[in-house]
Structures are given as structure tokens and as C-alpha cells.
Write a protein that holds these residues in place. Structure first.
Motif, PDB file in Angstrom:
ATOM      1  N   PRO A  30      14.473   9.375  11.122  1.00 45.02           N
ATOM      2  CA  PRO A  30      13.770   8.133  10.778  1.00 45.02           C
ATOM      3  C   PRO A  30      13.810   7.897   9.264  1.00 45.02           C
ATOM      4  CG  PRO A  30      12.487   9.402  12.342  1.00 45.02           C
ATOM      5  CD  PRO A  30      13.673  10.256  11.959  1.00 45.02           C
ATOM      6  N   ALA A  31      14.081   6.637   8.901  1.00 45.73           N
ATOM      7  CA  ALA A  31      14.196   6.307   7.475  1.00 45.73           C
ATOM      8  C   ALA A  31      12.907   6.641   6.723  1.00 45.73           C
ATOM      9  CB  ALA A  31      14.544   4.834   7.303  1.00 45.73           C
ATOM     10  N   LEU A  32      11.769   6.561   7.401  1.00 46.53           N
ATOM     11  CA  LEU A  32      10.504   6.831   6.717  1.00 46.53           C
ATOM     12  C   LEU A  32      10.377   8.298   6.323  1.00 46.53           C
ATOM     13  CD1 LEU A  32       8.217   4.384   8.694  1.00 46.53           C
ATOM     14  CD2 LEU A  32       8.758   4.308   6.256  1.00 46.53           C
ATOM     15  N   ASP A  33      11.126   9.186   7.019  1.00 44.66           N
ATOM     16  CA  ASP A  33      11.166  10.580   6.562  1.00 44.66           C
ATOM     17  C   ASP A  33      11.838  10.658   5.196  1.00 44.66           C
ATOM     18  OD1 ASP A  33      10.046  11.115   8.963  1.00 44.66           O
ATOM     19  OD2 ASP A  33      11.774  12.206   9.804  1.00 44.66           O
ATOM     20  N   TRP A  34      12.917   9.884   5.055  1.00 45.69           N
ATOM     21  CA  TRP A  34      13.600   9.863   3.751  1.00 45.69           C
ATOM     22  C   TRP A  34      12.688   9.269   2.688  1.00 45.69           C
ATOM     23  CZ3 TRP A  34      15.141   5.579   0.760  1.00 45.69           C
ATOM     24  CH2 TRP A  34      15.903   5.927  -0.387  1.00 45.69           C
ATOM     25  N   VAL A  35      11.947   8.214   3.064  1.00 52.02           N
ATOM     26  CA  VAL A  35      11.001   7.603   2.114  1.00 52.02           C
ATOM     27  C   VAL A  35       9.995   8.654   1.659  1.00 52.02           C
ATOM     28  CG1 VAL A  35       9.137   5.912   1.844  1.00 52.02           C
ATOM     29  CG2 VAL A  35      11.249   5.276   3.045  1.00 52.02           C
ATOM     30  N   ALA A  36       9.435   9.398   2.617  1.00 45.76           N
ATOM     31  CA  ALA A  36       8.417  10.392   2.275  1.00 45.76           C
ATOM     32  C   ALA A  36       9.004  11.478   1.386  1.00 45.76           C
ATOM     33  CB  ALA A  36       7.831  10.990   3.556  1.00 45.76           C
ATOM     34  N   ALA A  37      10.208  11.922   1.719  1.00 48.70           N
ATOM     35  CA  ALA A  37      10.833  12.979   0.923  1.00 48.70           C
ATOM     36  C   ALA A  37      11.123  12.483  -0.485  1.00 48.70           C
ATOM     37  CB  ALA A  37      12.119  13.440   1.602  1.00 48.70           C
ATOM     38  N   ALA A  43       0.831  -1.200   0.000  1.00 50.53           N
ATOM     39  CA  ALA A  43       0.000   0.000   0.000  1.00 50.53           C
ATOM     40  C   ALA A  43       0.865   1.250   0.000  1.00 50.53           C
ATOM     41  CB  ALA A  43      -0.927  -0.002   1.216  1.00 50.53           C
ATOM     42  N   GLU A  44       2.053   1.162   0.573  1.00 54.29           N
ATOM     43  CA  GLU A  44       2.976   2.291   0.539  1.00 54.29           C
ATOM     44  C   GLU A  44       4.384   1.765   0.336  1.00 54.29           C
ATOM     45  OE1 GLU A  44       3.050   4.377   4.227  1.00 54.29           O
ATOM     46  OE2 GLU A  44       2.529   2.618   5.408  1.00 54.29           O
ATOM     47  N   PRO A  45       5.173   2.461  -0.485  1.00 50.99           N
ATOM     48  CA  PRO A  45       6.561   2.057  -0.654  1.00 50.99           C
ATOM     49  C   PRO A  45       7.327   2.209   0.647  1.00 50.99           C
ATOM     50  CG  PRO A  45       5.866   3.528  -2.419  1.00 50.99           C
ATOM     51  CD  PRO A  45       4.802   3.569  -1.369  1.00 50.99           C
ATOM     52  N   GLY A  46       8.490   1.621   0.696  1.00 51.53           N
ATOM     53  CA  GLY A  46       9.311   1.686   1.908  1.00 51.53           C
ATOM     54  C   GLY A  46       9.947   0.341   2.231  1.00 51.53           C
ATOM     55  N   GLY A  47       9.263  -0.735   1.801  1.00 50.70           N
ATOM     56  CA  GLY A  47       9.814  -2.063   2.002  1.00 50.70           C
ATOM     57  C   GLY A  47      10.140  -2.317   3.466  1.00 50.70           C
ATOM     58  N   ASP A  48      11.333  -2.786   3.719  1.00 48.89           N
ATOM     59  CA  ASP A  48      11.750  -3.151   5.072  1.00 48.89           C
ATOM     60  C   ASP A  48      11.720  -1.952   6.015  1.00 48.89           C
ATOM     61  OD1 ASP A  48      13.026  -5.113   6.938  1.00 48.89           O
ATOM     62  OD2 ASP A  48      14.598  -3.577   6.889  1.00 48.89           O
ATOM     63  N   MET A  49      11.874  -0.749   5.454  1.00 53.19           N
ATOM     64  CA  MET A  49      11.917   0.440   6.316  1.00 53.19           C
ATOM     65  C   MET A  49      10.568   0.723   6.967  1.00 53.19           C
ATOM     66  SD  MET A  49      14.353   2.966   4.053  1.00 53.19           S
ATOM     67  CE  MET A  49      13.526   2.695   2.523  1.00 53.19           C
ATOM     68  N   LEU A  50       9.495   0.108   6.429  1.00 55.34           N
ATOM     69  CA  LEU A  50       8.166   0.371   6.994  1.00 55.34           C
ATOM     70  C   LEU A  50       8.046  -0.131   8.419  1.00 55.34           C
ATOM     71  CD1 LEU A  50       6.048  -0.499   3.852  1.00 55.34           C
ATOM     72  CD2 LEU A  50       6.249   1.750   4.920  1.00 55.34           C
ATOM     73  N   ALA A  51       8.939  -1.021   8.819  1.00 50.64           N
ATOM     74  CA  ALA A  51       8.896  -1.475  10.212  1.00 50.64           C
ATOM     75  C   ALA A  51       9.198  -0.312  11.156  1.00 50.64           C
ATOM     76  CB  ALA A  51       9.884  -2.623  10.431  1.00 50.64           C
ATOM     77  N   GLY A  52       9.844   0.748  10.635  1.00 51.51           N
ATOM     78  CA  GLY A  52       9.955   1.972  11.406  1.00 51.51           C
ATOM     79  C   GLY A  52      11.164   2.072  12.308  1.00 51.51           C
ATOM     80  N   ASP A  53      12.081   1.100  12.231  1.00 54.83           N
ATOM     81  CA  ASP A  53      13.208   1.135  13.165  1.00 54.83           C
ATOM     82  C   ASP A  53      14.515   1.541  12.489  1.00 54.83           C
ATOM     83  OD1 ASP A  53      13.292  -1.173  11.627  1.00 54.83           O
ATOM     84  OD2 ASP A  53      14.266  -2.365  13.201  1.00 54.83           O
ATOM     85  N   ARG A  54      14.440   2.022  11.238  1.00 57.91           N
ATOM     86  CA  ARG A  54      15.681   2.370  10.563  1.00 57.91           C
ATOM     87  C   ARG A  54      15.905   3.870  10.567  1.00 57.91           C
ATOM     88  NH1 ARG A  54      17.912  -2.227   8.459  1.00 57.91           N
ATOM     89  NH2 ARG A  54      19.729  -0.988   8.971  1.00 57.91           N
ATOM     90  N   VAL A  55      17.183   4.230  10.416  1.00 58.72           N
ATOM     91  CA  VAL A  55      17.582   5.629  10.455  1.00 58.72           C
ATOM     92  C   VAL A  55      18.419   5.943   9.222  1.00 58.72           C
ATOM     93  CG1 VAL A  55      18.995   7.324  11.671  1.00 58.72           C
ATOM     94  CG2 VAL A  55      17.514   5.757  12.961  1.00 58.72           C
ATOM     95  N   VAL A  56      18.075   7.021   8.540  1.00 55.58           N
ATOM     96  CA  VAL A  56      18.876   7.506   7.417  1.00 55.58           C
ATOM     97  C   VAL A  56      19.233   8.960   7.691  1.00 55.58           C
ATOM     98  CG1 VAL A  56      18.875   8.072   4.964  1.00 55.58           C
ATOM     99  CG2 VAL A  56      17.857   5.923   5.733  1.00 55.58           C
ATOM    100  N   ASP A  57      20.490   9.248   7.578  1.00 56.61           N
ATOM    101  CA  ASP A  57      20.972  10.610   7.824  1.00 56.61           C
ATOM    102  C   ASP A  57      20.506  11.156   9.177  1.00 56.61           C
ATOM    103  OD1 ASP A  57      22.431  10.752   5.554  1.00 56.61           O
ATOM    104  OD2 ASP A  57      20.994  11.987   4.428  1.00 56.61           O
ATOM    105  N   GLY A  58      20.508  10.280  10.175  1.00 54.12           N
ATOM    106  CA  GLY A  58      20.192  10.722  11.525  1.00 54.12           C
ATOM    107  C   GLY A  58      18.717  10.966  11.788  1.00 54.12           C
TER     108      GLY A  58
END
Lengths: 93, 1008
Positions: free
Chosen positions: B227-234, B210-225
Motif C-alpha cells: 500500500p502506498a500509505l506504507d511508503w508515505v509512513a516510511a 492533517a496528514e501528508p499523502g495527498g492523493d494517496m490518502l484515498a488508500g487505493d494506490r500501491v508502491v513497490d507492491g
């Protein structure tokens, strides 16, 4: 589905084309001079190559022209196409 | 059910992908539940606990949800009822909507009380290959046993039910082209799509969730300090803003084909259920042609096997993480995670953060120190060198045992009891190679990562990135995605430059090595009790694989077919590699040496409706109507389909029966005048100086002497000498002919002419143009036909002298130019009047008004059969020569033509081939069955000597009884004999063999 390069129209989906079997099967000029085996070879037998194979296709749902194409029967790689001689599109006013 | 007690409370910082403000009620197996918007059916059910919701295929053991995605083997549901119903959907992929109704598919008679469980207790008699051995084997009576037990076995083994009523939904098909198709919207896919878009590519990104993000959708990853999902959204914002990028959510790329053609199924109205807005199709099938493909399809976690590993409450380790992180669901109070790689530590950390007690049993003697330390700091118990060796409990996990594990999978020492009610297991990762396999790219075994990885893709225009390559860290996935996107853009010919984004993931250190572990087994006598499953959907156990090896079904293809490993709706997504690794252990081979079976499309099942799209009902096939169609329909016509054409079969008047109508129409033509709509006949205009040469080579008879204004009948054969079409060709001018073909062969004949003209005789100057639909044709036939046509408003002289049989005249009819041919398919004087299509109805009306009786195809058939005229495709079937049907008169001896040489071939020249004959039933009331086999002795014991078959059979009012045409072996030498025609319901009808001309043998009527 192959993306076939019709020499007249450019790249088109395979579903626009019909297959015409092996190319360069020339019709004997004097069929009556052939033995039964030679005639049967012309009518029924084809190379059935494994690998590069020169075959003929027609752009049925397109320009309607026949052309030849080399296709690898193992990998489906296909490339060089060729046109038949004679009545060239340019010659048609 | 006692409420969603396993949903984490709202204050726990997990489950950000559900909307707690939007509760949704739904029904499963008749009970009512509540979930939230953003849930899948599986996550909403797991909030109520990991209860059994299915029964297994063979042993009917209780099964629970196993995964969080497309790989689900157990939780198959039947969604909704009636025409909307869909079978075998994975609960893990069904998005929850208000009012959803679903049921288990394999739980006969119910999930809770299952009498088939006897199969489990009787399992010693149901080993691998049981069905083959018992029912299909060569033993005496095996087939009869199968007949007796098949319905029972089918019901016991059945998955979902196909809907019994037509599908009310609408499905669409979309064609698209792009520079780069990115398959998968995880870190690698997003990274690839982003760079390809920034380099000016037209990009399609397809993600199945339903939404892209793959493994990051679990919500426990960090990109550039952050939450990874912020990077996904951007990233998604950036892609949406880019001009030529299409992000397809809920879209599964189902198949990859030659030259980077892909099919993908997009769920559109589907996620709203039966109440979806009417303008939305349920599903949309995308047909995408991509210059380059980035395969970022991810990986499926695989379990290792241990006794009773199928108990509800055992699931894949990453599924535990996804349900917790994405949906705030942890269906247990104390969690045991078994692993042989690093991935379990993320799960452990997340659960510990939610305050749930966790034990990690890591098969590795020395797990990475940093991970272990961090975990223990968070309160996780880590048992190094241990693996799960048993699960306690029947319908739910009530505890587990862990044992010290040796490198060969044997356990040592006494097992240790672990208090737990939720077990997550990870045996490593299997890259999702399915789409690579569709392109025939053979995977290779990577020993250090213990997985198959794709190989040989870039030559096919496909670049793999992320977990599908075996990459395990987020950092690697982002980096590979960037590289694949950049290379794909370059290969697609896009040269715009863009800067590489400097992304920093939280795991750039990379993972520690995996320690391969496939099954925790004990080979000691009286060893461990309980089944250890490899393939949950097909109930294939570790023992079954060993049995297959013992019985020498060692090839991976044999293993699959003998044990059913990897079959079914999941196609073994979590089972295959474990199964073939175990086969390797049994036979002393590496998994790479055992090899994999070939995955074929689709990746996950696609409903037939989506494949059919709009091509159903009235739109399935075009319907062709002649200009006179409306008149026919308004005047009692019963239509028959001839190719795509609707042709009147007969016209019923008042309450008249069909038989009476046909009789009346036949009599009208024989005694007065009839008119038939022949517009459907193929018509090909031939122009150029070399038409006669072409006709001479194509037709069997001689065309050199055909004068302008004359027509001739001709037969066409293939080079094997067999008839393939016939018809009349008329010469309208010096260099202008018009050829007619049979209705069904119009396009085939046109293509036939073109093939010869273009490939073999390009020197012939001929244009062949189909004019079938440019003309409407009315055939006027009968002794009063001339009187009728003479009254038409026309400048044509219709007298026998001016317009004899087989003449072709152009002139004016009713004010328009007409082509008129004096040809007869009925034996009567007959004119075929061709006028421009738009005047067809007016011509028809004038002929009717003039007194002609309309007749249909069946009367036409009776009339022509009485004359012994063949119909190609009825009297001929591709094995019949002109000589066989008595038309040697139409075969030239002087010239060469296509097929001629074949008449000297020994078999074609035999004098006792099947010949066209007439048959008159001795009982004049009998109409012989078409297709009926001809014998001389109906009492002969099998094998019966078949002499031929009836090709056409009718009742004739002129002959006052039945008559038939037939192909009969040596028929011309059997004239006067009595033969017997077998009937379908037993018995036979005797008939006399006669010449195949029944009416007006000298042809006098032709001249009117």
C-alpha cells in the motif's frame, strides 16, 4: 519580499531597508545658475525606468548605511550593489 | 436526520484514516450529528447523506458538498460563536473535534425554507451584469436605486459574519530559513523532500492536510507492491529522523513572494476548537525564506457543466473517491460517474469493491481497453461516448440522463435515463498554479492534456513537480519529485551524494489522452431546461459566459468582472479554466489564447488574527515613556500620544475641569514658574570638524558665526523650499553641537542628515548620533524661573549676564553633568535643563519641590501660539515656506542651503501666497474650530472661494478669550479685515485678521 544584499551586512529582508529613490541624482553645485526648468528637473523629475534601474537604499534597521542597487522594475530581479565614497567603514577607528 | 447511514460498514476495507473507536458528537445548523476522529466536517456530514447545506449566492438554490479539499465552493460554514467564531470556512477542511458547532453561512432565512429562491424563478431578470446595469449604470436615478436596495442585496448575498467581539485567541508568527521548501506532501512532494534531505539540505515540507499523502490518502494506490500509505509512513519516519527537516502538517502555503519568500498558515490549536490547550496558539503564521522551492501543490479536478449540475448529490469524481477511500463515506446507493479522462476508473473500481453499483459515462468513444475491461470485470457499467446531460431531482439527485456526446459538446439522439442518487463528474485536472502565479510566472496551455501548466519557474528558483505540472500517473509524480528535489539540492549548494530510490508505482503505463469537454449543451430551439453552472460559488452559468461574449466582454479580465466568475472565497479553483475555455469556444479561441487571470495571495483565506500575530493591543506599537512618566501618571496627568510618546496634555487637580487645568497652567507660567517635561524632543549629537558646514547646508539660516556656548533657532526645508522641521541647535565645543528636533520628527531628521552625509557630502567629517533617550529634559519657564533654578544644587551662574537668552551652558546640576539651554517657546524667561535620563525624575521632583507648577502640552501650545511660534505639522503641512509663516528673517541670502533655489520659482515667489496670520473672533467667547475654512462671504453659493484655514485655536486666559493662528491667502495684506470661519454644523464665525503675535510683542519678558 526582496532579499537585499547589504554591502556591509550581507543578505537581509527588505523590511529592514528603506527606499531612497533613483541613485546618482547629484545636487547641482550652483543652484542659482540653473533655470527654473533645470531646477525643477532636479527637484521633481525622476527617470521612472521600466527595466533596470539604479536606485539607492538604506539599511535602516541594520547598519544604517546607504548604498546603491540595480533593480529591474519589471521583474524585481536585483543585483549589483555599490557603496558611496568617502567615510569608509574601515576608516572609522 | 436518520443516522450516518452512508458510512460504509467496518468490514469494508476502506476508511482507514478515521478512528471508529473515537466517535465525536457535533452540531450543525442546530442538529446533532456523530462522526469519527479523522473526519472532516464534510465527511462526517456526508455520512448522513448528500443533503443541501447551503444556499447559492445569487439564486439561492440548494447546494451540497462539492469537493474534498481547498477548492470547495459551496460548503462554507460559520464555525462556533462569539469571539471564537470564524466565517466562511470550508467544511471540507475543518477537522472534526468533539463538540464542534457550525452553521451554514448563506441560507437566509434557512437552508430548508428559502424565500430568496424566488431569485431562481425570476432569473431571466438577473442575468450576468445585472447589478452593474441596474444599480451602477449611467441610467437616470441608478444611484438611488442602489441606495434603496443595497441592504437587501447585501443580506441576500452575504457570506459569513465577522465576529462582533474581540478575538480571544492567540496567534503566533514564526520566521524560518531553509535550503528547500517543499510545497505539498503528496507523492511528488514527499519524494522531493526525501531526496533533498538525504543530500544534506535543510528542508521544510508544508502540507495543508492533517496528514501528508495527498492523493494517496484515498488508500487505493500501491508502491513497490505494498500500500502506498506504507511508503508515505516510511518516508515521514525518515524525514522526522533527519536532523534538519521540518514537516509542517495542516500548513497552507498561502503566498510566494520575491526571492523565494513564502508565507504559510499552520493550524495549531484550531483543530481542537474552543477547548484547545491554553499553551497552543490557534494559528501560526510562518514566514519562510527558502533558497529553492519545490512546488508540488497538486491539481484540482474540474467538472464539466450540464443542466442542474449544482443539485446536492453531484460532486467532483475524485471527491467521491476520497470520501469513500479515506473516510468510508459514500453518500449514495447507486453512483454515476461522468468523465472524459482515466481518473474515474479508480473511483469506479473502489466503489465496486465496496459493493456499490456504478455506471461510468465516458465521453471518449474508445476508453482505454484495459481500464474498461477491468471495470466491467468488477461489475461496473461503462457507457462509452456518453456524457451526463441532465440531473433529475430538486433538493437531492433522483436520477440522471446521459446522452451520446459529439466532439463539439453537442448531444445526439435521445437521452438515456440512469438510476442514481450520487453523481461524480470529472472534466480533467487543473494544476494548482496559484503559487506560480504569485511569482508572476505565466502559465502555458498544454493542448494534449487540456490544462494550463506552469512555465518559467526554474529561473525563479522554483521547481514544479507532480500533478502541478500536469503529471497524471503516480509513477510520474514520484519521478518528478525526485528530480526536483535533487536539482533543488544542487541549486541550493548541497553536494552530498545519495542514491536514487528505485520506486515502482502501480501505473507506470501512463494514462490515455483526455477528450476535452467543458459543457454538455444543446443549442437547438427549446433546448435543454435547467441551469448549467460553471462557477458554483458565484452562480455563473454557461449562458452567462455566452452573454458576456455577446456583449463583447471577451477579455478574461472583463469576463471575470462582468460575470463575477472566479471571485469569492474559492477564487474559482474549480471554475476558472472551464469558464475561459467556454469563452474561447464562443469566440473561436483556444483557452491558451484567452489566457488566465492572475491569482494573488492568499491561496486560501487567512484569518486577520494570524496576520496580526502578537501585534495587537498593547503590543501593536511600542509606547515610549519619559523618565518622569510615573510622576505624571501619579499627579493627574491626562496623556496624549505624540508619535509613540505619551506626553502629559495637562495635569488635573482635584475635580478641576480640563479647561480649568489648562488655564491654571498657562497662568502659572505667565505669573510664576512652570515646568514641562520636554524629554521627548529629538536630540542629535553632532561631532566633527565640518559640523558648521553641514548646518549651513541643512538649515536656512547662517551658522558660521555661532560661538561655543551659544544656541540658535533654525528651520529645515526640503529642496522644494517647504519647511519640514525646526529646532534649536547649540554649540557645546569647537567640534561638538547638539541639535534638537520636533518630537515627531526625531528619526526623520536623523535619517535626513545621514542621507546627505553619506550620499551627497561624504567628504564632510561629521558624526550624527541620536541621544534623545540619553537625556531627560525639564523646561523651566516664567518670571520666577531664574529664582527657582538658582536654588538648584549646581555650579552654573544663572544670572542674565552670565547666562543670557540663547546661551548654552554645560555644568553640574544635582551632581551630574547637565546641558542647559536658555531658549523659550513660551515667551517667558526659560531654561531647558538636560540631565542624564536616570536623573530626570530627581531633577523634576526638585523643581516641583522648589515651587514650579507642572504644565502639559496644551498649556505649552497656548503659550507658544500667543507668541505666534509655529508648530511644524500644525502651522505647516509641506506646502509652507519660511516666508509664508513670516520667518524670512531666518533665511540667509548669502549662502546656499537645501531648498534655497526654490524660493525663486514663480509659484514660491508669489506675493499673495497663504500667510500666517492671527485671528481674533469678534465674539470673544468663541474658540474657532481648528481646520475651519476661511471665507469672506459665508452666504456665497457653492463653489465657495476658500481662502485658507485655521491652524491653531485656543482659549487664552491672558487674552481672556479665543484666538487663533491661520494660513490665509494674501493674509499679510488683509490685516484688520473681517473674515468668516465656517463651522462643521453650518454657519460661520466672524473674526478679525491681526498680526500673529498676541502677547508681549516686544519680547521684553524673555529676559525675565
Amino acid at each position: 519580499m526582496l532579499l537585499i544584499h547589504c554591502p556591509y551586512c550581507g543578505p537581509r529582508d527588505e523590511t529592514e531597508f528603506s527606499y531612497g529613490g533613483e541613485a546618482d541624482i547629484a545636487r547641482p553645485l550652483e543652484p542659482e545658475a540653473l533655470s527654473d526648468a533645470e531646477w525643477a528637473d532636479y527637484v521633481f523629475l525622476r527617470t521612472n525606468a521600466k527595466g533596470r534601474f539604479k536606485e539607492q537604499w538604506v539599511h535602516t534597521h541594520g547598519c544604517g548605511r546607504w548604498f546603491t542597487m540595480v533593480r529591474d522594475t519589471v521583474t524585481h530581479e536585483h543585483g549589483e550593489t555599490g557603496v558611496f565614497g568617502g567615510f569608509e567603514p574601515d576608516a572609522v577607528g | 436526520m436518520s443516522g450516518p447511514q452512508f458510512r460504509l460498514p467496518a468490514h469494508v476495507p476502506m476508511g482507514r484514516r478515521i478512528d471508529r473507536e473515537a466517535p465525536l458528537a457535533f452540531t450543525f445548523n442546530g442538529e446533532t450529528f456523530t462522526g469519527y476522529a479523522g473526519d472532516t466536517l464534510a465527511s462526517a456530514l456526508l455520512a448522513y447523506g448528500a443533503f443541501p447545506l447551503a444556499r447559492s449566492f445569487k439564486y439561492h438554490r440548494p447546494r451540497g458538498i462539492w469537493s474534498a479539499g481547498a477548492e470547495e465552493p459551496n460548503a462554507l460554514v460559520q464555525l462556533e460563536a462569539g469571539g471564537y467564531s470564524q466565517p466562511n470556512l470550508r467544511a471540507t477542511q475543518v477537522e472534526l473535534y468533539s463538540g464542534l458547532t457550525a452553521a451554514s453561512v448563506n441560507a437566509w432565512p434557512s437552508v430548508d425554507f428559502d424565500m430568496m429562491r424566488a431569485n431562481d424563478w425570476l432569473s431571466p431578470i438577473f442575468p450576468a451584469g445585472f447589478y452593474y446595469k441596474t444599480f451602477m449604470g449611467g441610467g437616470f436615478g441608478a444611484g438611488r436605486w442602489w441606495k434603496l436596495f443595497e441592504p437587501f442585496i447585501r443580506r441576500a448575498a452575504g457570506f459569513g459574519k465577522a465576529p462582533a467581539v474581540p478575538d480571544p485567541d492567540r496567534y503566533e508568527r514564526m520566521n524560518a530559513h531553509c535550503d528547500v521548501l517543499v510545497v505539498g506532501g503528496g507523492p511528488a512532494g514527499l519524494s522531493a523532500a526525501s531526496i533533498a534531505a538525504s543530500r544534506g539540505c535543510r528542508v521544510i515540507l508544508a502540507d495543508e492536510q492533517a496528514e501528508p499523502g495527498g492523493d494517496m490518502l484515498a488508500g487505493d494506490r500501491v508502491v513497490d507492491g505494498a500500500p502506498a500509505l506504507d511508503w508515505v509512513a516510511a518516508t515521514l519516519d525518515k524525514l522526522d529522523a533527519a536532523g534538519d527537516v521540518t514537516v509542517l502538517r495542516r500548513t497552507t502555503v498561502a503566498g510566494l513572494y520575491d526571492d523565494n519568500f513564502a508565507t504559510a498558515a499552520e493550524s495549531v490549536g484550531d483543530r481542537f476548537g474552543p477547548g484547545a490547550p491554553a499553551h497552543l496558539p490557534r494559528l501560526r503564521l510562518w514566514r519562510i525564506r527558502a533558497r529553492q522551492i519545490v512546488l508540488a501543490a497538486g491539481a484540482h479536478e474540474r467538472p464539466y457543466a450540464f443542466p442542474n449540475n449544482d443539485t446536492p448529490g453531484v460532486m467532483l469524481g475524485n471527491a467521491v473517491r476520497h470520501y469513500a477511500g479515506r473516510y468510508a463515506v459514500v453518500p449514495g446507493r447507486r453512483v454515476l460517474l461522468g468523465t472524459n479522462n482515466d481518473s474515474a476508473y479508480r473511483t469506479a473500481r473502489m466503489l465496486a469493491d465496496a459493493g456499490i453499483p456504478v455506471t461510468v459515462a465516458d465521453a471518449r468513444e474508445t476508453p482505454p481497453a484495459s481500464l474498461a475491461m477491468e471495470a466491467e470485470h468488477a461489475g461496473v457499467t461503462v457507457e462509452s461516448g456518453f456524457a451526463i446531460s441532465a440531473v433529475l431531482g430538486d433538493r437531492r439527485v433522483r436520477g440522471a440522463k446521459i446522452s451520446r456526446i459529439l466532439p463539439d459538446g453537442e448531444t445526439s439522439g435521445a437521452p438515456r435515463l440512469v438510476e442514481t442518487d450520487l453523481v461524480g463528474v470529472s472534466g480533467g485536472w487543473n494544476p494548482a498554479l496559484h503559487l506560480a502565479s504569485h511569482r508572476r510566472a505565466k502559465p502555458v496551455w498544454n493542448e494534449s492534456q487540456a490544462c494550463f501548466v506552469p512555465d518559467g519557474l526554474s529561473a525563479l528558483g522554483v521547481r514544479a513537480a507532480g500533478a502541478v505540472t500536469g503529471a497524471e500517473s503516480l509513477a510520474d509524480c514520484l519521478e518528478q519529485g525526485y528530480a526536483a528535489g535533487r536539482d533543488a539540492a544542487r541549486a541550493a549548494g548541497r553536494t552530498k551524494r545519495s542514491r536514487k530510490p528505485a520506486l515502482k508505482a502501480d501505473d507506470s503505463a501512463g494514462p490515455a489522452p483526455i477528450q476535452p469537454l467543458w459543457a454538455v449543451t444543446s443549442r437547438r430551439p427549446g433546448g435543454r431546461k435547467g441551469k448549467s453552472f460553471v462557477d458554483l460559488q458565484n452562480d455563473v452559468t454557461v449562458k452567462d459566459v455566452a452573454l458576456a461574449a455577446r456583449e463583447n466582454y471577451r477579455s478574461v479580465e472583463h469576463l471575470k468582472r462582468y460575470t463575477t466568475l472566479g471571485m469569492g472565497t474559492d477564487q474559482g479553483k474549480t471554475a476558472n479554466v472551464t469558464g475561459l475555455a467556454l469563452m474561447g469556444m464562443e469566440t473561436g479561441r483556444t483557452p491558451g489564447a484567452v489566457g488566465t487571470t492572475t491569482f494573488r495571495p492568499p491561496y486560501t483565506p487567512i484569518p486577520f488574527g494570524a496576520l496580526a500575530g502578537r501585534d495587537r493591543g498593547a503590543l501593536f506599537d511600542p509606547v515610549r515613556e519619559t523618565p518622569m512618566f510615573d510622576w505624571h501618571a501619579a499627579n493627574g496627568a491626562v496623556f496624549e500620544d505624540v508619535g509613540q510618546w505619551k506626553r502629559p496634555f495637562a495635569y488635573r487637580r482635584g475635580g478641576e475641569s480640563l479647561e480649568a487645568a489648562i488655564d491654571r497652567e498657562v497662568r502659572a507660567v505667565r505669573d510664576g514658574v512652570g515646568v514641562m517635561d520636554a524629554s521627548t524632543l529629538g536630540k542629535i549629537d553632532l561631532k566633527g570638524p565640518d559640523v558648521a558646514t553641514l548646518l549651513n547646508r541643512i538649515y536656512t539660516n547662517d551658522w558660521s558665526k555661532l560661538r561655543v556656548g551659544r544656541a540658535r533657532y533654525g528651520l529645515m526645508c526640503h529642496e522644494d523650499g517647504m519647511i519640514f522641521d525646526d529646532g534649536v541647535t547649540a554649540r557645546l565645543g569647537d567640534e561638538h553641537y547638539v541639535m534638537t528636533t520636533t518630537t515627531g520628527n526625531a528619526a526623520t531628521v536623523q535619517a535626513w542628515l545621514e542621507m546627505w552625509l553619506q550620499t551627497e557630502w561624504p567628504e564632510l567629517r561629521v558624526f550624527a548620533t541620536s541621544v534623545t533617550e540619553a537625556y531627560a529634559t525639564a523646561t523651566v519657564a516664567g518670571p520666577e524661573a531664574r529664582a527657582l533654578v538658582s536654588r538648584l544644587d549646581s555650579d552654573i551662574d544663572w544670572s542674565d549676564e552670565a547666562f543670557p537668552h540663547m546661551a548654552a551652558v554645560t555644568g553640574s546640576v544635582m551632581g551630574v553633568p547637565a546641558r542647559v539651554f536658555r531658549v523659550s517657546f513660551s515667551g517667558e524667561a526659560s531654561w531647558e535643563i538636560n540631565v542624564p535620563a536616570h536623573r530626570g525624575l530627581a531633577l523634576w521632583q526638585a523643581l516641583i519641590d522648589g515651587g514650579a507648577t507642572p504644565y502639559g502640552t496644551e498649556a505649552m501650545h497656548v503659550l507658544r501660539a500667543e507668541k505666534g511660534f509655529i508648530i511644524v505639522g500644525q502651522e505647516t503641512d509641506g506646502t509652507v515656506t519660511p516666508f509664508d509663516v513670516g520667518m524670512g528673517w531666518a533665511v540667509s541670502k548669502r549662502k546656499d542651503f537645501i531648498g534655497k533655489r526654490s524660493y525663486n520659482r514663480p509659484d514660491t515667489a508669489r506675493p499673495d501666497r497663504k500667510h500666517l496670520v492671527g485671528l481674533l473672533p469678534l465674539d470673544r467667547k468663541v474658540v474657532l474650530p481648528e481646520g475651519g475654512q476661511i471665507v469672506t462671504d459665508p452666504a456665497q453659493e457653492p463653489p465657495v472661494t476658500m481662502l485658507g484655514h485655521v491652524t491653531s485655536s485656543y482659549r487664552s486666559p491672558s487674552l481672556n478669550g479665543g484666538f487663533a493662528l491661520a494660513l490665509l491667502k494674501n493674509g499679510r495684506n488683509r490685516m484688520g479685515d473681517t473674515v468668516h470661519i465656517l463651522k462643521l454644523d453650518g454657519g460661520a464665525d466672524p473674526a478679525r485678521v491681526v498680526e500673529p503675535v498676541f502677547y508681549d510683542k516686544d519680547g521684553g519678558r524673555l529676559h525675565g
